[in-house]
Design an enzyme around this catalytic site. Structure first.
Site, short mmCIF file in Angstrom:
data_model
loop_
_atom_site.label_atom_id
_atom_site.label_comp_id
_atom_site.label_asym_id
_atom_site.label_seq_id
_atom_site.Cartn_x
_atom_site.Cartn_y
_atom_site.Cartn_z
N GLU A 148 -0.50 5.13 14.15
CA GLU A 148 -0.18 6.34 13.39
C GLU A 148 -0.37 7.58 14.25
O GLU A 148 0.43 8.53 14.18
CB GLU A 148 -1.03 6.42 12.13
CG GLU A 148 -0.59 7.53 11.18
CD GLU A 148 -1.24 7.47 9.80
OE1 GLU A 148 -0.77 8.22 8.92
OE2 GLU A 148 -2.18 6.69 9.61
N HIS A 204 -9.75 2.07 0.52
CA HIS A 204 -8.30 1.87 0.43
C HIS A 204 -7.95 1.33 -0.95
O HIS A 204 -8.29 0.20 -1.30
CB HIS A 204 -7.87 0.89 1.52
CG HIS A 204 -6.39 0.81 1.72
ND1 HIS A 204 -5.48 1.48 0.92
CD2 HIS A 204 -5.64 0.13 2.64
CE1 HIS A 204 -4.26 1.23 1.33
NE2 HIS A 204 -4.32 0.41 2.39
N PHE A 211 1.67 -3.60 3.87
CA PHE A 211 2.00 -4.92 4.37
C PHE A 211 3.48 -5.21 4.07
O PHE A 211 3.99 -4.89 3.00
CB PHE A 211 1.14 -5.99 3.69
CG PHE A 211 -0.28 -6.07 4.18
CD1 PHE A 211 -0.74 -5.27 5.20
CD2 PHE A 211 -1.17 -6.97 3.61
CE1 PHE A 211 -2.05 -5.35 5.65
CE2 PHE A 211 -2.48 -7.06 4.04
CZ PHE A 211 -2.93 -6.25 5.06
N CYS A 266 0.81 -1.22 0.00
CA CYS A 266 0.00 0.00 0.00
C CYS A 266 0.84 1.27 0.00
O CYS A 266 0.30 2.37 -0.11
CB CYS A 266 -0.96 -0.01 1.18
SG CYS A 266 -2.00 -1.48 1.19
N LYS A 319 -9.32 8.09 2.99
CA LYS A 319 -9.79 6.72 2.80
C LYS A 319 -11.19 6.53 3.38
O LYS A 319 -11.87 5.56 3.03
CB LYS A 319 -8.83 5.73 3.46
CG LYS A 319 -7.50 5.54 2.73
CD LYS A 319 -6.67 4.45 3.39
CE LYS A 319 -5.33 4.24 2.70
NZ LYS A 319 -4.37 5.34 3.01
N HIS A 370 -2.35 7.79 6.65
CA HIS A 370 -2.66 6.48 6.08
C HIS A 370 -4.06 6.07 6.50
O HIS A 370 -4.87 5.65 5.67
CB HIS A 370 -1.62 5.47 6.55
CG HIS A 370 -1.74 4.13 5.90
ND1 HIS A 370 -1.70 3.95 4.54
CD2 HIS A 370 -1.90 2.89 6.43
CE1 HIS A 370 -1.83 2.67 4.24
NE2 HIS A 370 -1.96 2.00 5.38
#
Length: 420
Positions: A317, A343, A406, A166, A338, A306
């Site tokens: 975060e 996403h 990931f 991502c 998002k 994110h």
């Protein structure tokens, strides 16, 4: 060696909020959700039955029917966004040295739909022997969108894809920025696209318990920083940025949206899917970006986070932001777009960088939608301004966009108001 300055001179997008930049931005500022029931396949037996799909996209607007079959959907979306960005940039390729115009365009997964179709067909028809479409491999590979864009426009500069889950398209932007400021190219077409609303992707993420299962209310399912968040909403689409060396842009009278001033990369070195609970990699990547930009934390006004709406990721975060920005954290606007687009995986960083650029241009922060009063997580500091539910006008001198993937991949880019 004196590094060259890099600016953004073109934008393109196709997202769950709209099939161009203008529509996408208007819907983001209005706080609209792009989520709805999955239409790409029958998801009735899946734990998650909704997604943020691109609407009313017809590939025949780009290709004839025969040609369209040579492209996976992710590449079709990439090309759509690239065409808008190239037109927006006003580049006259007849008068450009195309050897110095490159394409760095990413996908986190690439042609997963093509892979499903071809392998599914093989197992269904095994008795007839191994029969595969000759376009199977070229349609599937994650670098092919970059290749197609270069071939469409005859661009012979640096050409490749970055793949870091991502974080992929933010990595692409950072790489493009670095190559231009090092003098390796005049212009780079960069960004990312993804089209993973498919049985294997949805089923795979369901098996990991990564997706929201709020099937009774798709529009409100992506709810970053809310206590009731239960996973991300998968989306599709893409965005393209035209990055250009400043002198080159000024010489041709280009419109300049913003300046790219720093990029950071780091690794969590922690877990294949979960972010570090204390946000160690997130802290490092933001500090790296600030150091690269030669900026202090208090010079940043907005962070497009994110913010995927996952239980662990959102908390880590926030911890990282508080650690890096200290007391200035409470002067920032923070938002997760998002909450509206879902996403976009490998396309997330590009669309979020675009939102960040437009926020700087228009001096307005898009919202984090779907937060209900009282739906507060005790591990999140709500004295921070998450720009809940409504866009906010403010002075934005510079902004930072975060993407994490990931594998523990982290990438951040800093964008700034352009001043000569």
């Amino acid at each position: 060696m004196e590094l060259k300055r890099v600016v953004v001179t073109g934008l393109g997008a196709i997202t769950p909020l709209g099939n161009d930049v203008k529509t996408t931005w208007e819907n983001a500022l209005a706080g609209k959700s792009g989520a709805g029931p999955i239409t790409h396949f029958d998801a009735s037996l899946f734990k998650t039955q909704f997604a943020c799909e691109v609407k009313n996209f017809d590939p025949s607007d780009l290709f004839d029917r025969k040609e369209a079959r040579k492209y996976d959907r992710y590449a079709q979306l990439a090309i759509h966004a690239a065409k808008e960005a190239m037109a927006d940039s006003g580049l006259d390729l007849e008068n450009e040295n195309v050897d110095r115009i490159g394409v760095i365009f990413s996908a986190g997964i690439g042609g997963i739909r093509t892979f499903e179709e071809e392998v599914g067909s093989y197992y269904t028809n095994m008795d007839k022997g191994p029969r595969f479409n000759p376009f199977f491999i070229p349609k599937m590979i994650a670098d092919i969108a970059a290749g197609h864009i270069s071939m469409i426009y005859g661009l012979r500069g640096p050409n490749y894809a970055t793949v870091s889950a991502c974080a992929s398209s933010t990595n692409a932007i950072v790489d493009a920025f670095n190559l231009i400021r090092l003098g390796k190219a005049n212009v780079i077409v960069t960004g990312g696209a993804e089209a993973t609303i498919s049985p294997s992707a949805v089923g795979g993420f369901n098996a990991m318990h990564a997706l929201s299962t709020r099937n009774d209310s798709p529009l409100t399912a992506s709810r970053p920083f809310s206590a009731s968040r239960d996973g991300f909403v998968i989306g599709e689409g893409g965005s393209t940025l035209i990055l250009e060396e400043l002198g080159h842009a000024l010489a041709r009278g280009a419109t300049i949206y913003a300046e790219v001033v720093g990029g950071g990369m780091s690794a969590d070195a922690h877990h294949i899917t979960a972010s570090h609970p204390d946000g160690l990699g997130a802290k490092l990547v933001m500090r790296n970006a600030l150091e690269d930009a030669e900026m202090n934390p208090d010079e940043i006004d907005y962070i497009n986070v994110h913010g995927t709406s996952t239980p662990v990721g959102d908390i880590s975060e926030v911890k990282a932001i508080l650690d890096v920005f200290g007391e200035h954290s409470y002067n920032l606007n923070i938002s997760s777009t998002k909450s509206m687009t879902g996403h976009l995986l490998g396309g997330a960083g590009a669309i979020e960088a675009m939102f960040t650029i437009l926020a700087i241009r228009d001096q307005i922060v898009p919202p984090t939608i779907n937060h209900d009063e009282g739906d507060n997580d005790p591990e999140i500091d709500y004295n921070l301004n998450f720009t809940f539910n409504k866009a906010q006008k403010r002075k934005i001198r510079a902004a930072l966009s975060n993407t994490f993937g990931f594998g523990g991949h982290n990438a951040s880019v800093i964008l700034k108001q352009f001043n000569k």
